[in-house]
Scaffold this motif. Sequence first.
Motif, short mmCIF file in Angstrom:
data_model
loop_
_atom_site.label_atom_id
_atom_site.label_comp_id
_atom_site.label_asym_id
_atom_site.label_seq_id
_atom_site.Cartn_x
_atom_site.Cartn_y
_atom_site.Cartn_z
N PHE A 274 0.75 -1.15 -0.10
CA PHE A 274 0.04 0.13 -0.08
C PHE A 274 0.99 1.29 -0.04
CE2 PHE A 274 -3.99 1.99 1.94
CZ PHE A 274 -3.64 3.46 1.87
N TRP A 275 1.73 1.32 0.95
CA TRP A 275 2.54 2.46 0.89
C TRP A 275 3.32 2.53 -0.27
CZ3 TRP A 275 4.74 1.29 6.73
CH2 TRP A 275 4.08 1.60 7.54
N ALA A 276 4.10 1.57 -0.67
CA ALA A 276 4.62 1.63 -2.08
C ALA A 276 3.86 2.45 -3.02
CB ALA A 276 5.23 0.33 -2.51
N VAL A 277 2.51 1.92 -3.45
CA VAL A 277 1.76 2.77 -4.33
C VAL A 277 1.60 3.66 -4.04
CG1 VAL A 277 -0.75 2.22 -5.30
CG2 VAL A 277 0.47 0.51 -4.72
N ALA A 278 1.28 4.52 -2.84
CA ALA A 278 1.14 5.58 -2.31
C ALA A 278 1.99 6.57 -2.86
CB ALA A 278 0.69 5.72 -0.90
N VAL A 279 3.40 5.99 -2.52
CA VAL A 279 4.72 6.78 -2.75
C VAL A 279 4.95 6.84 -4.22
CG1 VAL A 279 7.13 6.75 -2.75
CG2 VAL A 279 5.85 6.00 -0.59
N PHE A 280 4.55 5.93 -4.91
CA PHE A 280 4.68 6.04 -6.39
C PHE A 280 3.73 7.24 -6.91
CE2 PHE A 280 3.01 5.09 -10.37
CZ PHE A 280 4.06 5.01 -11.58
N SER A 281 2.42 7.17 -6.50
CA SER A 281 1.49 8.35 -6.90
C SER A 281 2.03 9.59 -6.43
CB SER A 281 0.12 7.88 -5.97
OG SER A 281 -0.41 6.60 -6.56
N LEU A 282 2.49 9.55 -5.23
CA LEU A 282 3.38 10.88 -4.57
C LEU A 282 4.14 11.67 -5.77
CD1 LEU A 282 3.48 13.32 -2.33
CD2 LEU A 282 5.19 11.35 -1.55
N VAL A 283 4.97 11.01 -6.06
CA VAL A 283 6.25 10.97 -7.05
C VAL A 283 5.72 11.67 -8.27
CG1 VAL A 283 8.38 10.53 -8.33
CG2 VAL A 283 7.73 9.66 -5.94
N ILE A 284 4.80 10.78 -8.89
CA ILE A 284 4.14 11.41 -9.97
C ILE A 284 3.61 12.68 -9.80
CG2 ILE A 284 2.54 10.98 -11.97
CD1 ILE A 284 4.85 9.13 -12.15
N ASN A 285 2.86 13.02 -8.82
CA ASN A 285 1.96 14.04 -8.64
C ASN A 285 2.82 15.23 -8.21
OD1 ASN A 285 -1.30 14.31 -8.27
ND2 ASN A 285 -0.42 11.87 -7.90
N LEU A 286 4.14 14.97 -7.62
CA LEU A 286 4.81 16.26 -7.28
C LEU A 286 5.73 16.59 -8.36
CD1 LEU A 286 6.30 15.08 -3.80
CD2 LEU A 286 4.53 16.87 -4.44
N ILE A 287 6.07 15.71 -9.32
CA ILE A 287 6.52 16.07 -10.53
C ILE A 287 5.80 17.03 -11.51
CG2 ILE A 287 7.51 15.19 -12.87
CD1 ILE A 287 8.34 12.82 -11.52
N LEU B 110 3.47 16.11 -17.26
CA LEU B 110 3.69 14.62 -17.17
C LEU B 110 2.34 13.84 -16.68
CD1 LEU B 110 5.35 12.16 -16.91
CD2 LEU B 110 5.95 12.57 -14.67
N LEU B 111 1.61 14.56 -15.89
CA LEU B 111 0.35 13.93 -15.31
C LEU B 111 -0.89 13.89 -16.47
CD1 LEU B 111 -1.19 12.49 -12.84
CD2 LEU B 111 -2.10 14.91 -12.30
N ALA C 40 2.92 25.06 -10.33
CA ALA C 40 1.91 25.52 -9.48
C ALA C 40 1.15 24.34 -8.72
CB ALA C 40 1.03 26.40 -9.89
N ILE C 41 1.96 23.45 -8.14
CA ILE C 41 1.51 22.15 -7.25
C ILE C 41 1.12 22.56 -6.00
CG2 ILE C 41 1.83 19.92 -6.91
CD1 ILE C 41 3.83 19.90 -9.37
N PRO C 42 0.03 22.10 -5.37
CA PRO C 42 -0.30 22.26 -3.85
C PRO C 42 0.42 21.15 -3.08
CG PRO C 42 -2.08 21.32 -5.15
CD PRO C 42 -1.28 21.59 -6.20
N VAL C 43 1.83 21.50 -2.90
CA VAL C 43 2.53 20.26 -2.46
C VAL C 43 2.01 19.83 -1.34
CG1 VAL C 43 4.92 19.66 -1.66
CG2 VAL C 43 4.60 20.94 -3.96
N TYR C 44 1.62 20.93 -0.17
CA TYR C 44 1.55 20.39 1.09
C TYR C 44 0.27 19.41 1.15
CZ TYR C 44 5.10 23.64 2.66
OH TYR C 44 6.20 24.31 2.77
N SER C 45 -0.64 19.96 0.17
CA SER C 45 -1.97 19.33 0.12
C SER C 45 -1.99 17.62 -0.35
CB SER C 45 -3.18 19.87 -0.74
OG SER C 45 -3.66 21.08 -0.44
N VAL C 46 -0.99 17.54 -1.30
CA VAL C 46 -0.53 16.33 -1.80
C VAL C 46 0.15 15.48 -0.70
CG1 VAL C 46 0.99 14.93 -3.79
CG2 VAL C 46 -0.33 17.18 -4.19
N LEU C 47 1.23 16.23 0.01
CA LEU C 47 1.68 15.29 1.17
C LEU C 47 0.82 14.79 1.97
CD1 LEU C 47 4.96 17.42 1.21
CD2 LEU C 47 4.79 15.26 0.30
#
Length: 567
Positions: free
Chosen positions: A176-189, A193-194, A404-411
């Motif tokens: 679960f955590w691995a999937v969440a981290v992968f999603s996080l990386v794509i969203n932060l980039i 890309l998205l 213009a990514i809402p980084v804190y909301s994503v995190l």
Amino acid sequence: MYTQETKRANATDMCDVDHPSISTREIDDAELARMGKRPVLKRNFGLWSILGFSCTILITWEGIVVLFLQAYQNGGPAGAVYGFIFVWIGVASTFVVLSELASMAPTSGGQYHWCSMFAPKAAMKLTSYLTGWLTVIGWQATFATSCYLVGTLIQGLITLTQDSYRPQNWHGTLLFWAVAVFSLVINLIGGNLLPRFEGLILVLHLIGFFAILIPLITTADHGSANEVFTHFLNHGEFPSQGLSFFVGMVGCMFAFAGGDAAVHVGLSSSVDDANLRELANLVKLVYQMSEEITNASTAVPASIMLSVLINGSLGFGMLIAMLFCLGDIELALESPTGYPFMSIFLQATGSVAGTAVMGSIITTMGISTSVGMLATTSRQFWSFARDRGIPGWRIWSQVHGKNAIPVYSVLLTTTIACLLALINIGSSVAFNDLVAMSISGLYLSYMAVAGLLLYRRCTGEIRDSNDSNTETVNTAGARLVWGPFHLPGVCGVLVNTFALIYMSIAVFFSFWPPSWVVTVDTMNFSVVGTFGVILLSLIYYILRARRIYVGPRVEFRYSEESLAAAE
């Protein structure tokens, strides 16, 4: 002066329209300005990418395969077929309502903004606030559930291919955590890309359907039409088959969950920090042109309706194929992978490798969906924080970088999901209640805006879109005007009414346990989670939010005065 051809131009992507001084991005910024919002986020999605986003958030045929057991045990083959059809019609009517609303007010706030538009002045703040929190509950639960399902799918594939593997709950949490981290990386980039990622996944979504359907129906032994369309089951031992049928529909409902995803992501606006004069000039320029050239107000409704058509068709086709190719269903229900569909595929193909490939396609789609769900969940959270509806709103409403990514909301969204994953270590059954929280949270928010929309359309308080182009519209206290997409007259009223009936059924049965005899293991605790969060949000409202939350904040008011100032 604009030509008639320019007026009819329909800007459906990020390209410039047929005028050297105006682009679809500027058109969307002008629409946002008419609703009182300054442009903040960067708009990266065109029609193709937002269609890919909508379709791959729903991934209905994949969801039907994964959640096949729920509909089969309560309803049986016939119940699954007729339940899917009922849900498909109900979802289509609901999506029509969402499309009308998105066309009227293309803003990432979605449901809570729409509530503020329609609610009576005395009830606007509280109604909008509660709807915002219901949407938060629904999307946070949906993202967590998606990561959980993908993690357990990976466990199932390992079990399928490795006889020595013994799955443990904590393994699923790590995955679960691995999937969440992968999603996080794509969203932060972020950036381009998205949307490109989502457009690519749409292709996989369509090709993957045939990559599974063709081997399944050509290699499996087929059951009879009589078994598929007339055989009902009631493994939950409910007092009546009808009650069992409605409880079994919850799996189909979740397979269609997330229709408002395109609203929260596809309606984000440009990064430009335009001042009042620039915005007034932009609105003046845009609204000399036809309403048809708008992008968000037409592309998002189009993507929503196309997604329900595409996903519903693919989902129904896959469901029929699965029911005709069941094989030994008792063996499938006892599959050590935890997912009956893997045993069904294995019995059909007779190949572990082939089954693993077919299962990997569904798992890959699940991972891709988690990426999109994180984008949607974080943007909705960001939008509500921007309007001061969430504790710590100053932090969560910030955006960062050139994209213009809402980084804190994503995190924060990722962190909440990872903390919820700890529940799975103690009880996978308890974690499954998040599926029901996803349905109840989202559908309650849909019901709120659909009910208010029905009231306003029946009283004739929504004007045609061309009635007013020179004032702030479609926000709290402003005039209401239809967008380019809406169903007129009696047809709109009937669809709106049926959508409310369907959503009431969906919410009611989302709180039911899977069997009539309830134990601690089978109890559905989603009602506690949903209304527990609502109670906490009300406490925060009384203590703090009622003084700082005023509904969607009007940051720019377009009027004749601002037009004169621009001139």
